[in-house]
Scaffold this motif. Sequence first.
Motif, PDB file in Angstrom:
ATOM      1  N   ASP A 157      -5.968  -1.766   5.418  1.00  0.00           N
ATOM      2  CA  ASP A 157      -6.976  -0.955   5.242  1.00  0.00           C
ATOM      3  C   ASP A 157      -7.667  -1.834   4.114  1.00  0.00           C
ATOM      4  O   ASP A 157      -7.245  -3.376   3.975  1.00  0.00           O
ATOM      5  CB  ASP A 157      -5.832  -0.080   4.449  1.00  0.00           C
ATOM      6  CG  ASP A 157      -4.917  -0.573   3.211  1.00  0.00           C
ATOM      7  OD1 ASP A 157      -3.579  -0.765   3.544  1.00  0.00           O
ATOM      8  OD2 ASP A 157      -5.322  -1.570   3.060  1.00  0.00           O
ATOM      9  N   ASP A 158      -8.852  -0.714   3.771  1.00  0.00           N
ATOM     10  CA  ASP A 158      -9.775  -2.556   2.353  1.00  0.00           C
ATOM     11  C   ASP A 158      -8.902  -1.728   1.119  1.00  0.00           C
ATOM     12  O   ASP A 158      -9.881  -1.947   0.256  1.00  0.00           O
ATOM     13  CB  ASP A 158     -10.526  -1.512   2.307  1.00  0.00           C
ATOM     14  CG  ASP A 158     -10.467  -0.146   2.463  1.00  0.00           C
ATOM     15  OD1 ASP A 158     -12.284  -0.192   2.342  1.00  0.00           O
ATOM     16  OD2 ASP A 158     -10.062   0.391   2.847  1.00  0.00           O
ATOM     17  N   ASP A 172     -11.974  -0.199   8.814  1.00  0.00           N
ATOM     18  CA  ASP A 172     -13.434  -0.736   8.545  1.00  0.00           C
ATOM     19  C   ASP A 172     -13.665  -0.782  10.271  1.00  0.00           C
ATOM     20  O   ASP A 172     -15.588  -1.377   9.732  1.00  0.00           O
ATOM     21  CB  ASP A 172     -14.101  -0.350   7.618  1.00  0.00           C
ATOM     22  CG  ASP A 172     -13.100  -2.082   6.408  1.00  0.00           C
ATOM     23  OD1 ASP A 172     -13.612  -2.481   6.101  1.00  0.00           O
ATOM     24  OD2 ASP A 172     -13.606  -2.876   7.809  1.00  0.00           O
ATOM     25  N   HIS A 208      -7.216  -4.211  -1.307  1.00  0.00           N
ATOM     26  CA  HIS A 208      -7.678  -5.226  -1.909  1.00  0.00           C
ATOM     27  C   HIS A 208      -9.137  -5.368  -2.653  1.00  0.00           C
ATOM     28  O   HIS A 208      -8.796  -5.787  -3.008  1.00  0.00           O
ATOM     29  CB  HIS A 208      -6.923  -6.295  -0.849  1.00  0.00           C
ATOM     30  CG  HIS A 208      -5.254  -6.827  -0.270  1.00  0.00           C
ATOM     31  ND1 HIS A 208      -4.488  -6.683  -1.738  1.00  0.00           N
ATOM     32  CD2 HIS A 208      -4.612  -6.918   0.259  1.00  0.00           C
ATOM     33  CE1 HIS A 208      -3.691  -6.900  -1.600  1.00  0.00           C
ATOM     34  NE2 HIS A 208      -3.385  -6.878   0.111  1.00  0.00           N
ATOM     35  N   GLU A 209      -9.650  -5.112  -0.716  1.00  0.00           N
ATOM     36  CA  GLU A 209     -11.395  -5.332  -1.351  1.00  0.00           C
ATOM     37  C   GLU A 209     -11.346  -4.650  -2.682  1.00  0.00           C
ATOM     38  O   GLU A 209     -11.951  -4.204  -3.533  1.00  0.00           O
ATOM     39  CB  GLU A 209     -12.024  -5.214  -0.236  1.00  0.00           C
ATOM     40  CG  GLU A 209     -11.733  -5.996   0.196  1.00  0.00           C
ATOM     41  CD  GLU A 209     -11.149  -6.076   1.261  1.00  0.00           C
ATOM     42  OE1 GLU A 209     -10.936  -6.255   3.277  1.00  0.00           O
ATOM     43  OE2 GLU A 209     -10.003  -5.313   1.639  1.00  0.00           O
ATOM     44  N   ARG A 210     -11.169  -3.279  -2.536  1.00  0.00           N
ATOM     45  CA  ARG A 210     -11.518  -2.410  -3.151  1.00  0.00           C
ATOM     46  C   ARG A 210     -10.768  -1.847  -5.190  1.00  0.00           C
ATOM     47  O   ARG A 210     -10.678  -1.630  -5.866  1.00  0.00           O
ATOM     48  CB  ARG A 210     -11.440  -0.463  -3.074  1.00  0.00           C
ATOM     49  CG  ARG A 210     -12.005   0.280  -1.193  1.00  0.00           C
ATOM     50  CD  ARG A 210     -11.808   1.038  -1.042  1.00  0.00           C
ATOM     51  NE  ARG A 210     -11.407   2.397  -1.832  1.00  0.00           N
ATOM     52  CZ  ARG A 210     -10.697   3.302  -1.271  1.00  0.00           C
ATOM     53  NH1 ARG A 210     -10.318   2.648  -0.167  1.00  0.00           N
ATOM     54  NH2 ARG A 210     -10.126   4.434  -2.324  1.00  0.00           N
ATOM     55  N   HIS A 237      -7.675 -10.795   6.916  1.00  0.00           N
ATOM     56  CA  HIS A 237      -7.188  -9.353   7.568  1.00  0.00           C
ATOM     57  C   HIS A 237      -7.008 -10.345   8.679  1.00  0.00           C
ATOM     58  O   HIS A 237      -7.454 -10.177   9.497  1.00  0.00           O
ATOM     59  CB  HIS A 237      -8.263  -8.137   7.475  1.00  0.00           C
ATOM     60  CG  HIS A 237      -8.612  -7.257   6.471  1.00  0.00           C
ATOM     61  ND1 HIS A 237      -7.663  -6.405   6.218  1.00  0.00           N
ATOM     62  CD2 HIS A 237      -9.110  -7.678   5.328  1.00  0.00           C
ATOM     63  CE1 HIS A 237      -8.128  -6.165   4.789  1.00  0.00           C
ATOM     64  NE2 HIS A 237      -9.516  -6.616   4.738  1.00  0.00           N
ATOM     65  N   ARG A 272      -9.019   6.187   3.805  1.00  0.00           N
ATOM     66  CA  ARG A 272     -10.018   6.641   2.583  1.00  0.00           C
ATOM     67  C   ARG A 272      -9.474   7.173   1.685  1.00  0.00           C
ATOM     68  O   ARG A 272     -10.881   7.129   0.328  1.00  0.00           O
ATOM     69  CB  ARG A 272     -10.982   6.356   3.369  1.00  0.00           C
ATOM     70  CG  ARG A 272     -11.459   5.293   4.308  1.00  0.00           C
ATOM     71  CD  ARG A 272     -13.624   5.855   4.768  1.00  0.00           C
ATOM     72  NE  ARG A 272     -13.759   5.340   6.276  1.00  0.00           N
ATOM     73  CZ  ARG A 272     -14.942   5.419   6.754  1.00  0.00           C
ATOM     74  NH1 ARG A 272     -16.134   6.127   6.179  1.00  0.00           N
ATOM     75  NH2 ARG A 272     -15.341   4.263   7.459  1.00  0.00           N
ATOM     76  N   ALA A 301      -8.885  -4.925  10.844  1.00  0.00           N
ATOM     77  CA  ALA A 301      -9.264  -3.782   9.345  1.00  0.00           C
ATOM     78  C   ALA A 301      -9.559  -2.624  10.136  1.00  0.00           C
ATOM     79  O   ALA A 301     -10.900  -2.575  11.378  1.00  0.00           O
ATOM     80  CB  ALA A 301     -10.696  -4.129   8.397  1.00  0.00           C
ATOM     81  N   ARG A 350      -7.908   5.405   9.728  1.00  0.00           N
ATOM     82  CA  ARG A 350      -9.418   5.098   9.101  1.00  0.00           C
ATOM     83  C   ARG A 350      -9.074   6.973   7.868  1.00  0.00           C
ATOM     84  O   ARG A 350      -9.527   6.150   6.803  1.00  0.00           O
ATOM     85  CB  ARG A 350     -10.526   5.465   9.458  1.00  0.00           C
ATOM     86  CG  ARG A 350     -11.356   4.893   9.233  1.00  0.00           C
ATOM     87  CD  ARG A 350     -12.344   4.382  10.205  1.00  0.00           C
ATOM     88  NE  ARG A 350     -12.372   3.377  11.586  1.00  0.00           N
ATOM     89  CZ  ARG A 350     -11.469   4.393  12.406  1.00  0.00           C
ATOM     90  NH1 ARG A 350     -12.424   5.043  12.921  1.00  0.00           N
ATOM     91  NH2 ARG A 350     -11.110   2.984  12.951  1.00  0.00           N
ATOM     92  N   SER A 356       0.858  -0.866  -0.021  1.00  0.00           N
ATOM     93  CA  SER A 356       0.199   0.532  -0.183  1.00  0.00           C
ATOM     94  C   SER A 356       1.010   1.212  -0.169  1.00  0.00           C
ATOM     95  O   SER A 356       0.085   2.284   0.083  1.00  0.00           O
ATOM     96  CB  SER A 356      -1.210   0.229   1.585  1.00  0.00           C
ATOM     97  OG  SER A 356      -1.215  -0.932   1.235  1.00  0.00           O
ATOM     98  N   HIS A 390      -2.590  -4.707  -6.144  1.00  0.00           N
ATOM     99  CA  HIS A 390      -3.492  -4.216  -5.657  1.00  0.00           C
ATOM    100  C   HIS A 390      -4.426  -5.120  -6.947  1.00  0.00           C
ATOM    101  O   HIS A 390      -5.180  -6.589  -7.037  1.00  0.00           O
ATOM    102  CB  HIS A 390      -4.643  -3.689  -4.425  1.00  0.00           C
ATOM    103  CG  HIS A 390      -3.903  -2.771  -3.844  1.00  0.00           C
ATOM    104  ND1 HIS A 390      -2.915  -2.146  -4.492  1.00  0.00           N
ATOM    105  CD2 HIS A 390      -3.806  -3.105  -2.513  1.00  0.00           C
ATOM    106  CE1 HIS A 390      -2.761  -1.015  -2.539  1.00  0.00           C
ATOM    107  NE2 HIS A 390      -3.054  -2.703  -1.756  1.00  0.00           N
TER     108      HIS A 390
END
Length: 224
Positions: A90-91, A109, A93-95, A103, A60, A107, A56, A12, A68
């Motif tokens: 962080d998110d 979130d 990978h999902e995004r 995780h 975002r 996480a 956070r 990241s 990623h």
Amino acid sequence: MKIVVLTGAGISAESGLRTFRDGDGLWESHRVEDVATPGAFRRDPALVHRFYNMRRADARAARPNAAHLALADLGRNPAHDLTLVTQNVDDLHERAGSPKVLHMHGALDGALCAACGHRWPAPLRMQATDPCPACNRPATRPDIVWFGEMPHHLDRIIAAIAAADLFCAIGTSGQVYPAAGFAACARDHDVPTLELNLTDSANAPDFSRRLTGPATRLVPDWVA
Ligand code: BV8
């Protein structure tokens, strides 16, 4: 081909998120190891929430990078069975489109009630006095695995490594256990190991193959 990938803060970094041990590794002159602990939260919950509220917001504002996105492509490739494990909170990978991300350190979130264990989606900014939606007690903490706490999904991760055709670590300094022991675990099960990193990691000798460079160059080339 069964592949287990472990990512760390380095994947990241090119999305603008600070790593833990590059640079001075400090935050407000605190070592991360001194903030990311249950003791720090007991002593100064406002400091710990300030740390995670900042991260956070940073997460975002960040965008997934080419590394990623390449791992998301790998996960969609029917020729491979990918288990994606991350130490990151962080998110990205999902995004980027990765459907299932383990995780192991929690996480950003997620919110957790320190009193009753209830979990709920974290608001952008949290404070300890936020009442728990389940028990209403003011014991809100980040749903993060701190030093001295048990990481998530370990049985599933070790089983996946033991059955894998390849274990690959990307952007991790190999200094935090038990994640830093996964490469040795793969080797003990005769699973080939590959490390993609910008610099030498602490557990580099555990890898049978290593590629050096930025993740946004190495990962797309490796996945292609
Ligand atoms: C536990 C919270 C047991 C989330 C984090 C042996 C066995 C077991 C435990 C231990 C052990 N020895 C010591 C321990 C205790 C401890 C530990 O490992 N301490 C270390 C400091 C010695 N481990 C624990 O406490 C773990 N818990 O073992 O519980 C237990 C048993 C019974 C009952 C209860 C408990 C918990 C560990 C999790 C701690 N939480 N963070 C957060 O705030 O984010 S750890 C923290 O470090 C982050 O999660 C982070 O992900 C993790 C690892 O860091 P990295 O991701 O590797 O990041 P780093 O900055 O270090 O490195 C970045 C790398 O990227 C570098 O290599 C750099 O070269 C590279 N890079 C940079 N840019 C790029 C790049 N690569 C490619 N491209 C680029 N552009």
